[in-house]
Design an enzyme around this catalytic site. Structure first.
Site, PDB file in Angstrom:
ATOM      1  N   TRP A  63       0.843  -1.204   0.000  1.00 59.47           N
ATOM      2  CA  TRP A  63       0.000   0.000   0.000  1.00 59.47           C
ATOM      3  C   TRP A  63       0.874   1.249   0.000  1.00 59.47           C
ATOM      4  O   TRP A  63       0.535   2.268  -0.584  1.00 59.47           O
ATOM      5  CB  TRP A  63      -0.926  -0.025   1.224  1.00 59.47           C
ATOM      6  CG  TRP A  63      -1.777   1.199   1.365  1.00 59.47           C
ATOM      7  CD1 TRP A  63      -3.030   1.391   0.868  1.00 59.47           C
ATOM      8  CD2 TRP A  63      -1.448   2.410   2.065  1.00 59.47           C
ATOM      9  NE1 TRP A  63      -3.503   2.639   1.205  1.00 59.47           N
ATOM     10  CE2 TRP A  63      -2.554   3.290   1.946  1.00 59.47           C
ATOM     11  CE3 TRP A  63      -0.331   2.850   2.785  1.00 59.47           C
ATOM     12  CZ2 TRP A  63      -2.566   4.568   2.515  1.00 59.47           C
ATOM     13  CZ3 TRP A  63      -0.343   4.125   3.337  1.00 59.47           C
ATOM     14  CH2 TRP A  63      -1.452   4.955   3.195  1.00 59.47           C
ATOM     15  N   HIS A  64       2.003   1.144   0.703  1.00 59.40           N
ATOM     16  CA  HIS A  64       2.870   2.309   0.845  1.00 59.40           C
ATOM     17  C   HIS A  64       3.572   2.692  -0.447  1.00 59.40           C
ATOM     18  O   HIS A  64       3.956   3.850  -0.621  1.00 59.40           O
ATOM     19  CB  HIS A  64       3.921   2.078   1.931  1.00 59.40           C
ATOM     20  CG  HIS A  64       3.380   2.231   3.304  1.00 59.40           C
ATOM     21  ND1 HIS A  64       2.721   1.224   3.968  1.00 59.40           N
ATOM     22  CD2 HIS A  64       3.378   3.292   4.145  1.00 59.40           C
ATOM     23  CE1 HIS A  64       2.350   1.658   5.159  1.00 59.40           C
ATOM     24  NE2 HIS A  64       2.721   2.904   5.293  1.00 59.40           N
ATOM     25  N   GLY A  65       3.752   1.756  -1.320  1.00 64.09           N
ATOM     26  CA  GLY A  65       4.412   2.149  -2.556  1.00 64.09           C
ATOM     27  C   GLY A  65       4.756   0.989  -3.447  1.00 64.09           C
ATOM     28  O   GLY A  65       4.749  -0.167  -3.029  1.00 64.09           O
ATOM     29  N   PHE A 109       2.530   8.280  -1.128  1.00 67.67           N
ATOM     30  CA  PHE A 109       1.736   7.059  -1.096  1.00 67.67           C
ATOM     31  C   PHE A 109       0.294   7.352  -1.529  1.00 67.67           C
ATOM     32  O   PHE A 109      -0.535   6.486  -1.499  1.00 67.67           O
ATOM     33  CB  PHE A 109       1.753   6.461   0.321  1.00 67.67           C
ATOM     34  CG  PHE A 109       3.150   6.322   0.865  1.00 67.67           C
ATOM     35  CD1 PHE A 109       3.419   6.647   2.175  1.00 67.67           C
ATOM     36  CD2 PHE A 109       4.188   5.908   0.065  1.00 67.67           C
ATOM     37  CE1 PHE A 109       4.718   6.543   2.682  1.00 67.67           C
ATOM     38  CE2 PHE A 109       5.497   5.800   0.566  1.00 67.67           C
ATOM     39  CZ  PHE A 109       5.737   6.129   1.883  1.00 67.67           C
TER      40      PHE A 109
END
Lengths: 333, 485
Positions: B330-332, B485
């Protein structure tokens, strides 16, 4: 609701007004009162350069200009004079963090106001000169409103806003105002050379001056090691920096020089630590295509960059190196 | 526009005055203004982003209405259709997120592995990642799922749903709101409460302090060391790693505090996103205190539907890995985030398998000023484990992360780290912020929330001192880490 709004206005509004009044009364950046050499600070070099130029040009016909950022500090008009006609009058039209936009605007200003540009040295540093085509708004680097075309009101508002953001300046400005401080003048009041007191000691410039020890980012030892590493490492090349906008400005600068029949040199500054990078060959080719053999490249590895004694701090070459550069560019033809 | 920009300083009071003095006739009018302001705020970044958020909003609203219609019929077929509408919205929104955020990453990884370097460029899409897409997408999904689960009634007011999804304080970097928490707030007219307004201002100020004084000053040191990490000693690298740990907390929790504070000014209560995570005694506690809105989202909408902890051991392992890997992803779009997620999964798993993941539900050293030696040891251990995780998080590649961590222990760990003029200031403000947060940890609120109970003149003095510190020591514009993000 009303209580909240009233208290917010009171708590934030009154200090805001007080600061505006403080700014006007103390004039911390010396941009409100009329220019006077006795009452001058050097916070903004662009403003200082412009004010000094306009003040002096009432009786001095300047026709030879050194333009660039703080990298110009190593070039001294007294060295340069040796290669110019006796009648020439030099002026260092410098600004901190000067970009190509600033250089172009100054030349445009000189041209539009019918000043002669007989001789010019432009110092380009990689990547600083091509870092942005936007006008800066920081106190040290904001452009004089007469050069940038900004209104004087917006210029003062920007400085006032910057003043409000630095509480340490509030105290200094009050103190300076109450003590009627006369600032230490460290520039030549005719040519605007920086470090006026050093101009006679240029040939004996002290290597690795103490200023390096006070450098905020790096110690003297680290810098010496960095230069040693730089000598042994493969030369890094900067990315291509000259965009279409910059190319347009360079062409306009060339047109101004042609119009004034200017004898000019474009110097690509040496700087071994802050950038560690040589000018990109594509950019060099662009400069050559516009300015021909008036371009002199001192970036990358050379005898100046590989001797730390040529620098007063990691980003700026000293007077000794500046003298070497001038000798080089005038004797190479 | 950033919260700490002149544009926002002008934008916020205008919206505030309009909201409470002009558009305060009803909740609908208030929502309309919030929607317009939020779209203006978001469009300031890039007007093209508005098309995407509008599309997400329309799909979410339509699916909510459709689910509502299905439930009204109360038949088995209708219930299946409701599931279909809900799933369709989830798929569409995740597809949008996937294309914008992950397409190039997965295609490049696949092509690099199976087709060689030369073929990559022709397969990639030339698209930019819209700011905040991960946040508002999850917020939209929360609405749909809560409607499907019957936790909230589907709203037939498009403006209400649109305002909920696009609410500007939380749009770019959270906290990720939940439908069941926020939709009821948007459904009624908000009334201004002085205490909320004052508290909001305090929280904004504290968030600003953490961001521009603590985080941005840490960033100067961290960036300098990371740019040339191969040349620094182990002690310098360790200090940089620790300061990055502080930086990311100051940055993200600072933004969350500002978002929550701004929301309070408009009578909207967002949930707390951080509860002093660096005072955690184990990794499980850390994840109950860090980015709470995201971790609870994954818990409620992924982990529990997969069976949670009420399944067999191997299934728990699988579920735990899924959650942490998804959280990392999700963060990247980079393998470092996946490895970071896996790293935390490995740290978390022993606790959950041994049933020790819930042993620290209280606050450390509750009702005491100082922690015990054991608690200190636990906090320090957790902090160091988390710090190593952040090194992986920050690195551009797994190789770089490994080299950095290896270099910490390889050389001169006990030497004096590289210190420049600004480092002492960084350490001072870090200690100051941690001290304030330590003293506030039992309040379950933001750092300087205790000022509420002090006399008015104390609040005014604290306000001015904080403003002066922020003005004097703020670093020039470092972007918010979580915006990427």
């Amino acid at each position: 609701m009303k209580k909240f709004v009233f208290r917010a206005l009171l708590l934030l509004g009154i200090p805001f007004l007080l600061l505006v009044i403080l700014y006007i009364v103390t004039d911390p950046f010396k941009t409100i009162r009329d220019f006077s050499l006795e009452y001058f600070d050097v916070t903004n070099r662009d403003y200082l350069s412009t004010e000094l130029f306009l003040y002096n040009s009432q009786c001095i016909n300047y026709d030879s200009f050194i333009l660039g950022s703080s990298r110009c500090c190593g070039l001294n008009s007294y060295h340069w004079k040796k290669y110019l006609p006796d009648s020439s009058k030099q002026f260092v039209f410098q600004a901190w963090s000067e970009t190509l936009t600033g250089i172009f605007q100054k030349l445009d200003f000189l041209d539009k106001n019918r000043y002669n540009i007989r001789n010019a040295l432009i110092v380009i540093d990689i990547p600083g000169t091509f870092s942005s085509n936007q006008l800066p708004s920081e106190t040290l680097s904001i452009k004089d409103w007469r050069i940038s075309g900004q209104s004087e009101f917006m210029f003062q508002c920007t400085l006032c806003y910057n003043f409000m953001q630095k509480p340490s300046i509030w105290l200094r400005s009050i103190k300076g105002f109450l003590n009627d401080d006369k600032p230490y003048v460290s520039f030549d009041t005719i040519s605007n050379d920086w470090n006026a007191n050093n101009r006679c000691a240029d040939l004996m410039a002290v290597p690795m001056q103490d200023s390096l020890n006070n450098c905020s980012n790096i110690s003297r030892e680290v810098f010496i090691k960095a230069v040693a590493d730089y000598k042994s490492n493969v030369q890094e090349i900067a990315p291509v920096l000259i965009t279409d906008d910059f190319e347009f400005m360079l062409i306009e600068i060339k047109n101004i020089f042609v119009k004034h029949k200017t004898a000019y040199k474009i110097i690509i500054s040496p700087a071994p630590w802050q950038t560690n990078k040589a000018i990109n060959p594509v950019d060099y080719k662009t400069l050559m295509s516009i300015f021909g053999n008036h371009v002199f490249d001192f970036s990358g590895k050379n005898t100046i960059n590989e001797d730390y004694n040529n620098f007063t701090d990691p980003g700026h070459f000293g007077l000794r190196a500046g003298w070497t550069i001038i000798e080089d560019i005038y004797n190479s033809n | 526009m950033l919260f700490n920009s002149i544009e926002f300083v002008l934008f916020l009071p205008i919206v505030f005055v309009l909201y409470w003095f002009v558009f305060n006739k009803s909740g609908r009018w208030q929502n309309l203004l919030l929607l317009l302001a939020s779209y203006m705020f978001y469009g300031w970044w890039d007007w093209r982003f508005l098309l995407l958020i509008a599309f997400t909003t329309i799909c979410t609203f339509a699916s909510g209405v459709a689910i509502g219609v299905c439930y009204q019929k109360n038949e088995e077929v209708s219930r299946r259709n409701a599931k279909l509408f809900s799933s369709a919205n989830i798929v569409v929104n995740l597809l949008i997120l996937g294309v914008f955020k992950y397409y190039n990453f997965f295609v490049a990884s696949f092509a690099k592995t199976f087709m060689g370097e030369g073929k990559i460029d022709s397969l990639l899409l030339d698209i930019i990642l819209p700011v905040g897409i991960s946040f508002y997408t999850f917020q939209a999904l929360s609405f749909t799922i809560d409607v499907y689960r019957g936790k909230i009634k589907p709203s037939k007011d498009f403006v209400q749903v649109a305002a909920y999804i696009s609410f500007f304080p939380q749009l770019l970097a959270g906290p990720i709101g939940r439908g069941e928490d926020l939709i009821p707030q948007y459904a009624r007219r908000r009334v201004f409460l002085y205490e909320d307004g004052a508290d909001g201002m305090r929280q904004i100020l504290w968030g600003l302090f953490k961001k521009v004084v603590v985080a941005d000053n840490c960033a100067v040191y961290v960036n300098q060391v990371w740019d040339s990490y191969q040349t620094h000693t182990g002690s310098t690298l360790l200090l940089a790693a620790i300061l990055y740990t502080i930086q990311i907390y100051g940055d993200f929790s600072g933004y969350s505090d500002m978002a929550i504070g701004v929301a309070k000014l408009f009578g909207i209560r967002l949930k707390q996103n951080f509860r002093f995570p660096y005072f955690s005694r184990d990794i499980a506690e850390f994840w109950r205190r860090w980015h709470i809105s995201l971790t609870s989202w994954f818990r409620d909408y992924v982990y529990i539907p997969l069976g949670g902890s009420r399944v067999g051991k191997w299934r728990i392992v699988f579920n735990t890995f899924v959650i942490f890997l998804l959280s990392g992803l999700w963060h990247g779009a980079n393998w470092t985030f996946v490895v970071w997620g896996a790293y935390h999964a490995f740290l978390f798993l022993p606790l959950i398998l041994l049933g020790k993941n819930k042993r620290f539900k209280d606050t450390v050293a509750e009702n005491r000023l100082l922690p015990s030696l054991k608690e200190c040891g636990q906090m320090l251990m957790t902090f160091m484990l988390v710090t190593i995780g952040w090194v992986i998080f920050r690195a551009e590649s797994i190789e770089q992360a490994w080299n950095f961590v290896y270099s910490i222990f390889k050389s001169d760990l006990l030497s004096v780290p590289f210190i420049y003029v600004g480092t002492k200031r960084v350490l001072f403000f870090t200690c100051f912020a941690l001290l304030i947060e330590w003293l506030s940890r039992c309040n379950n609120d933001y750092g300087i929330s205790k000022l509420k109970s002090l006399p008015y003149w104390c609040n005014v003095c604290a306000l001015y001192i904080l403003i002066i510190i922020i003005l004097e020591f703020a670093q020039g514009s470092q972007s918010f880490i979580y915006f990427q993000f």
